[in-house]
Enzyme design. Structure first.
Site, mmCIF file in Angstrom:
data_model
loop_
_atom_site.group_PDB
_atom_site.id
_atom_site.type_symbol
_atom_site.label_atom_id
_atom_site.label_comp_id
_atom_site.label_asym_id
_atom_site.label_seq_id
_atom_site.Cartn_x
_atom_site.Cartn_y
_atom_site.Cartn_z
ATOM 1 N N LYS A 1 -25.231 41.738 -26.746
ATOM 2 C CA LYS A 1 -26.052 40.611 -26.294
ATOM 3 C C LYS A 1 -25.808 39.394 -27.177
ATOM 4 C CE LYS A 1 -30.150 41.704 -29.090
ATOM 5 N NZ LYS A 1 -31.578 41.939 -29.056
ATOM 6 N N HIS B 1 0.497 49.200 -40.053
ATOM 7 C CA HIS B 1 1.842 49.775 -40.112
ATOM 8 C C HIS B 1 2.426 49.827 -38.704
ATOM 9 C CE1 HIS B 1 1.154 51.057 -44.264
ATOM 10 N NE2 HIS B 1 -0.057 51.401 -43.860
ATOM 11 N N ARG C 1 -18.018 46.330 -28.622
ATOM 12 C CA ARG C 1 -18.182 45.519 -27.426
ATOM 13 C C ARG C 1 -19.466 44.699 -27.548
ATOM 14 N NH1 ARG C 1 -13.453 46.507 -25.608
ATOM 15 N NH2 ARG C 1 -12.994 48.448 -24.528
ATOM 16 N N ASN D 1 -23.033 46.343 -50.061
ATOM 17 C CA ASN D 1 -23.770 47.558 -50.363
ATOM 18 C C ASN D 1 -22.814 48.642 -50.893
ATOM 19 O OD1 ASN D 1 -25.882 49.501 -50.399
ATOM 20 N ND2 ASN D 1 -26.845 48.476 -48.659
ATOM 21 N N THR E 1 -12.113 45.504 -33.359
ATOM 22 C CA THR E 1 -10.681 45.360 -33.125
ATOM 23 C C THR E 1 -10.287 43.966 -32.658
ATOM 24 O OG1 THR E 1 -10.889 46.080 -30.831
ATOM 25 C CG2 THR E 1 -10.509 47.799 -32.490
#
Length: 160
Positions: A158, A90, A155, A60, A140
């Protein structure tokens, strides 16, 4: 002209006039570009030759793929507006950072992944098949297949 400058010019031309001709030029810089790939205006990448897009991929508006490392996006994946996929990092040590050294870690999105608007995928992340990333998330770590993750840092919400 350096590869990065050439790629930036191709992106600039596409974003200024997102015609079929400019889209074709853009697709030709990728390591692989499957069938039925559509990229909206506002797209940016650094090199292109480390990007592999599967079939039926949709990017998009205003997506950025910083491809110092490899970025693979699997078949039937949807990338929302304003998504950033980053492979470069870095040093965190301020003294070491002065050398401007950067480190590349590949990013993999398996098939049928949906990345919600404004999400950021950080270096080294793998996102499993069928996973959904909620809008505005910062991913992450590895995302398991068929799961919904959201938040900063993302996180598990479900199983899907």
């Amino acid at each position: 002209m350096l590869r990065r400058q050439q790629t930036h010019e191709i992106c600039r031309q596409f974003n200024k006039a997102p015609s079929k001709g400019h889209l074709k030029k853009l697709k030709n810089i990728f390591a692989h570009c499957g069938e039925q790939v559509f990229i909206e205006y506002g797209f940016h990448c650094d090199y292109g030759d480390k990007i592999s897009l599967g079939n039926n991929v949709y990017l998009n508006v205003n997506c950025t793929l910083l491809d110092g490392g490899h970025i693979t996006i699997g078949d039937n994946s949807l990338i929302g507006p304003g998504v950033q996929i980053i492979t470069i990092n870095h040093d965190t040590n301020p003294a070491s950072r002065l050398t401007k050294t950067n480190y590349a870690s590949d990013v993999l999105l398996e098939n049928n992944v949906w990345i919600g608007a404004g999400s950021i995928i950080l270096p080294g992340v793998n996102i499993g098949q069928g996973a959904v990333i909620g809008a505005g998330s910062v991913v992450t770590a590895k995302v398991q297949p068929d799961t919904l993750v959201a938040g900063n840092p993302a996180r598990k919400i479900k199983n899907l």
